[in-house]
Design a protein around this motif. Structure first.
Motif, PDB file in Angstrom:
ATOM      1  N   LEU A 268      29.719 -55.283-112.946  1.00 30.14           N
ATOM      2  CA  LEU A 268      31.097 -55.763-112.932  1.00 30.14           C
ATOM      3  C   LEU A 268      32.003 -54.766-112.210  1.00 30.14           C
ATOM      4  O   LEU A 268      32.826 -55.135-111.379  1.00 30.14           O
ATOM      5  CB  LEU A 268      31.601 -55.976-114.361  1.00 30.14           C
ATOM      6  N   GLY A 269      31.840 -53.485-112.536  1.00 30.37           N
ATOM      7  CA  GLY A 269      32.655 -52.458-111.909  1.00 30.37           C
ATOM      8  C   GLY A 269      32.470 -52.399-110.408  1.00 30.37           C
ATOM      9  O   GLY A 269      33.440 -52.319-109.641  1.00 30.37           O
ATOM     10  N   GLN A 270      31.214 -52.465-109.972  1.00 30.13           N
ATOM     11  CA  GLN A 270      30.914 -52.445-108.537  1.00 30.13           C
ATOM     12  C   GLN A 270      31.493 -53.675-107.841  1.00 30.13           C
ATOM     13  O   GLN A 270      32.058 -53.580-106.738  1.00 30.13           O
ATOM     14  CB  GLN A 270      29.399 -52.379-108.323  1.00 30.13           C
ATOM     15  N   SER A 271      31.377 -54.826-108.478  1.00 34.42           N
ATOM     16  CA  SER A 271      31.865 -56.080-107.889  1.00 34.42           C
ATOM     17  C   SER A 271      33.390 -56.103-107.812  1.00 34.42           C
ATOM     18  O   SER A 271      33.971 -56.562-106.825  1.00 34.42           O
ATOM     19  CB  SER A 271      31.361 -57.277-108.700  1.00 34.42           C
ATOM     20  N   ILE A 272      34.046 -55.598-108.864  1.00 36.23           N
ATOM     21  CA  ILE A 272      35.513 -55.528-108.854  1.00 36.23           C
ATOM     22  C   ILE A 272      35.981 -54.585-107.757  1.00 36.23           C
ATOM     23  O   ILE A 272      36.955 -54.860-107.038  1.00 36.23           O
ATOM     24  CB  ILE A 272      36.036 -55.078-110.234  1.00 36.23           C
ATOM     25  N   ASP A 273      35.280 -53.466-107.578  1.00 37.56           N
ATOM     26  CA  ASP A 273      35.635 -52.517-106.527  1.00 37.56           C
ATOM     27  C   ASP A 273      35.532 -53.172-105.146  1.00 37.56           C
ATOM     28  O   ASP A 273      36.409 -52.987-104.291  1.00 37.56           O
ATOM     29  CB  ASP A 273      34.714 -51.293-106.595  1.00 37.56           C
ATOM     30  N   ILE A 274      34.476 -53.953-104.934  1.00 38.81           N
ATOM     31  CA  ILE A 274      34.308 -54.666-103.661  1.00 38.81           C
ATOM     32  C   ILE A 274      35.440 -55.684-103.473  1.00 38.81           C
ATOM     33  O   ILE A 274      36.003 -55.822-102.386  1.00 38.81           O
ATOM     34  CB  ILE A 274      32.930 -55.360-103.601  1.00 38.81           C
ATOM     35  N   ALA A 275      35.772 -56.392-104.563  1.00 43.64           N
ATOM     36  CA  ALA A 275      36.851 -57.393-104.497  1.00 43.64           C
ATOM     37  C   ALA A 275      38.172 -56.746-104.101  1.00 43.64           C
ATOM     38  O   ALA A 275      38.938 -57.290-103.300  1.00 43.64           O
ATOM     39  CB  ALA A 275      36.989 -58.095-105.848  1.00 43.64           C
ATOM     40  N   LEU A 276      38.435 -55.566-104.650  1.00 44.61           N
ATOM     41  CA  LEU A 276      39.697 -54.886-104.370  1.00 44.61           C
ATOM     42  C   LEU A 276      39.739 -54.306-102.958  1.00 44.61           C
ATOM     43  O   LEU A 276      40.816 -53.994-102.444  1.00 44.61           O
ATOM     44  CB  LEU A 276      39.926 -53.765-105.396  1.00 44.61           C
ATOM     45  N   GLN A 277      38.567 -54.154-102.333  1.00 48.30           N
ATOM     46  CA  GLN A 277      38.527 -53.672-100.952  1.00 48.30           C
ATOM     47  C   GLN A 277      38.843 -54.781 -99.952  1.00 48.30           C
ATOM     48  O   GLN A 277      39.058 -54.499 -98.766  1.00 48.30           O
ATOM     49  CB  GLN A 277      37.144 -53.089-100.642  1.00 48.30           C
ATOM     50  N   SER A 278      38.862 -55.999-100.417  1.00 48.76           N
ATOM     51  CA  SER A 278      39.151 -57.129 -99.544  1.00 48.76           C
ATOM     52  C   SER A 278      40.568 -57.017 -98.988  1.00 48.76           C
ATOM     53  O   SER A 278      41.546 -56.862 -99.734  1.00 48.76           O
ATOM     54  CB  SER A 278      39.005 -58.441-100.331  1.00 48.76           C
ATOM     55  N   LYS A 279      40.700 -57.098 -97.675  1.00 52.28           N
ATOM     56  CA  LYS A 279      42.022 -57.051 -97.038  1.00 52.28           C
ATOM     57  C   LYS A 279      42.876 -58.227 -97.498  1.00 52.28           C
ATOM     58  O   LYS A 279      44.099 -58.134 -97.601  1.00 52.28           O
ATOM     59  CB  LYS A 279      41.865 -57.061 -95.517  1.00 52.28           C
ATOM     60  N   GLU A 280      42.186 -59.349 -97.774  1.00 55.83           N
ATOM     61  CA  GLU A 280      42.887 -60.551 -98.232  1.00 55.83           C
ATOM     62  C   GLU A 280      43.552 -60.295 -99.581  1.00 55.83           C
ATOM     63  O   GLU A 280      44.732 -60.624 -99.784  1.00 55.83           O
ATOM     64  CB  GLU A 280      41.885 -61.700 -98.334  1.00 55.83           C
ATOM     65  N   VAL A 281      42.791 -59.697-100.515  1.00 54.09           N
ATOM     66  CA  VAL A 281      43.338 -59.403-101.841  1.00 54.09           C
ATOM     67  C   VAL A 281      44.453 -58.368-101.737  1.00 54.09           C
ATOM     68  O   VAL A 281      45.536 -58.527-102.317  1.00 54.09           O
ATOM     69  CB  VAL A 281      42.224 -58.889-102.787  1.00 54.09           C
ATOM     70  N   GLU A 282      44.200 -57.307-100.995  1.00 47.01           N
ATOM     71  CA  GLU A 282      45.193 -56.241-100.854  1.00 47.01           C
ATOM     72  C   GLU A 282      46.500 -56.781-100.265  1.00 47.01           C
ATOM     73  O   GLU A 282      47.595 -56.440-100.728  1.00 47.01           O
ATOM     74  CB  GLU A 282      44.634 -55.130 -99.970  1.00 47.01           C
ATOM     75  N   SER A 283      46.378 -57.637 -99.259  1.00 50.95           N
ATOM     76  CA  SER A 283      47.563 -58.199 -98.614  1.00 50.95           C
ATOM     77  C   SER A 283      48.332 -59.116 -99.562  1.00 50.95           C
ATOM     78  O   SER A 283      49.566 -59.044 -99.648  1.00 50.95           O
ATOM     79  CB  SER A 283      47.144 -58.969 -97.356  1.00 50.95           C
ATOM     80  N   ARG A 284      47.610 -59.986-100.275  1.00 49.50           N
ATOM     81  CA  ARG A 284      48.294 -60.929-101.169  1.00 49.50           C
ATOM     82  C   ARG A 284      48.956 -60.194-102.334  1.00 49.50           C
ATOM     83  O   ARG A 284      50.060 -60.556-102.764  1.00 49.50           O
ATOM     84  CB  ARG A 284      47.310 -61.987-101.662  1.00 49.50           C
ATOM     85  N   LEU A 285      48.286 -59.171-102.858  1.00 46.87           N
ATOM     86  CA  LEU A 285      48.887 -58.393-103.932  1.00 46.87           C
ATOM     87  C   LEU A 285      50.108 -57.627-103.427  1.00 46.87           C
ATOM     88  O   LEU A 285      51.129 -57.542-104.114  1.00 46.87           O
ATOM     89  CB  LEU A 285      47.864 -57.417-104.535  1.00 46.87           C
TER      90      LEU A 285
END
Length: 320
Positions: A268-285
């Motif tokens: 879960l931790g590794q997957s969440i870290d990958i999710a947070l590296q997404s430019k899409e997520v970073e931009s929307r947040l």
């Protein structure tokens, strides 16, 4: 005569017992995962959870759902997750609000530092102080003046033990004001009353306020972080507004019920870290004035303990 199985037989039996456990770890996740949030739709927790869930669905190859369990200042969700089966399929996105609730609310039955396994950080964001356009206040000092001129007439949102309650209590204590805290189950409930003018002062996350401010539905008077928001560059920080001890930023982090397998926590931790590296997520947040925050499970656990100690000390000085 007592029969003692040969050592090799005992060894084989022990290895066979480990097979289901190993297969379970290898197959995780094999069904949907639920992220529980303690507040309703539109809250910071909710918006961050939904952004991460969308990415996790792709990364973990399973459906990741978000379930809102609002009420009792977050206790309903907290207790629900603490009592959930510790199998990695129910996790919790909580925040600084949850920590404050831990140290100020006598009804709390669980301990974030003991009854949960830390997983990973998610994000951080400041709060803002906002008012409806109908209120004749253009600055934080105007709020102070209005409250002094009409004791007990200005309302602000709670619930008790939340960041909003802390900020309101701090504003009152710093300026010897008589203001009334009105408890709400969710951000969206408070928002309705702010837009209707029934709540005069709204302490809420920047994520909840920016869109409304740009649409001129509310007026943001100050930001509780250490710098101005890129989305609202003309709005001063609380320090610039003359009330520096109202500073606070909220951290969001994932935890799971105590006893959740280490392999599931790590995945879960590794997957969440990958999710947070997404430019899409970073931009929307970023568009919601939310900043991605990363950190290991150990760092989250240390953060929880340190913040509980910090807010325990603060809580005694802000209540009237």
């Amino acid at each position: 005569m007592k029969f003692t199985p040969p050592r090799i037989v005992l060894r084989l039996l022990w290895l066979l017992c480990l097979v289901p456990m190993a297969l379970s770890a290898q197959n995780y996740p094999s069904r949907p995962i639920t992220i529980v949030v303690p507040y309703g739709p539109g809250s910071g927790n909710d918006m961050i959870a939904r952004e991460v869930a969308q990415q996790l669905t792709q990364i973990m190859k399973t459906t990741v759902l978000v379930e809102n369990k609002a009420g009792a200042t977050g206790n309903i969700a907290t207790d629900y997750v603490a009592q959930a089966k510790p199998d990695g399929y129910t996790i919790f996105l909580t925040s600084t609000s949850g920590i404050i609730n831990q140290v100020t609310n006598p009804a709390v039955k669980t301990d974030l530092s003991k009854d949960f396994e830390s997983i990973a950080f998610a994000a951080s964001l400041p709060y803002v102080v906002a008012v409806p356009p109908s209120l004749p206040a253009k600055s934080l000092q105007d709020i102070v003046s209005l409250a002094k001129a009409s004791p007990g007439k200005l309302n602000y949102n709670g619930p008790s033990g939340s960041v909003s309650d802390y900020l309101g209590s701090k504003l009152k204590a710093s300026n010897n004001l008589d203001m009334v805290m009105i408890p709400y189950k969710s951000t969206s409930d408070a928002q309705v009353d702010v837009l209707a003018g029934r709540i005069q002062v709204w302490f809420t996350t920047a994520a909840s306020a920016v869109g409304l401010a740009k649409g001129e539905k509310i007026r943001v008077l100050a930001v509780t972080g250490d710098k101005r928001l890129a989305a609202l560059p003309d709005v001063p920080t609380v320090k610039e507004a003359g009330i520096p001890d109202m500073f606070t930023e909220v951290s969001f982090f994932f935890v799971a019920p105590a006893g959740t397998p280490k392999d599931a926590i790590e995945k879960l931790g590794q997957s969440i870290d990958i999710a947070l590296q997404s430019k899409e997520v970073e931009s929307r947040l970023a568009n919601m004035s939310v900043q991605v925050k990363k950190g290991s499970a150990k760092e989250v656990h240390t953060h929880i303990k340190d913040e509980m100690a910090k807010w325990s000390k603060i809580a005694g000085g802000v209540k009237n």
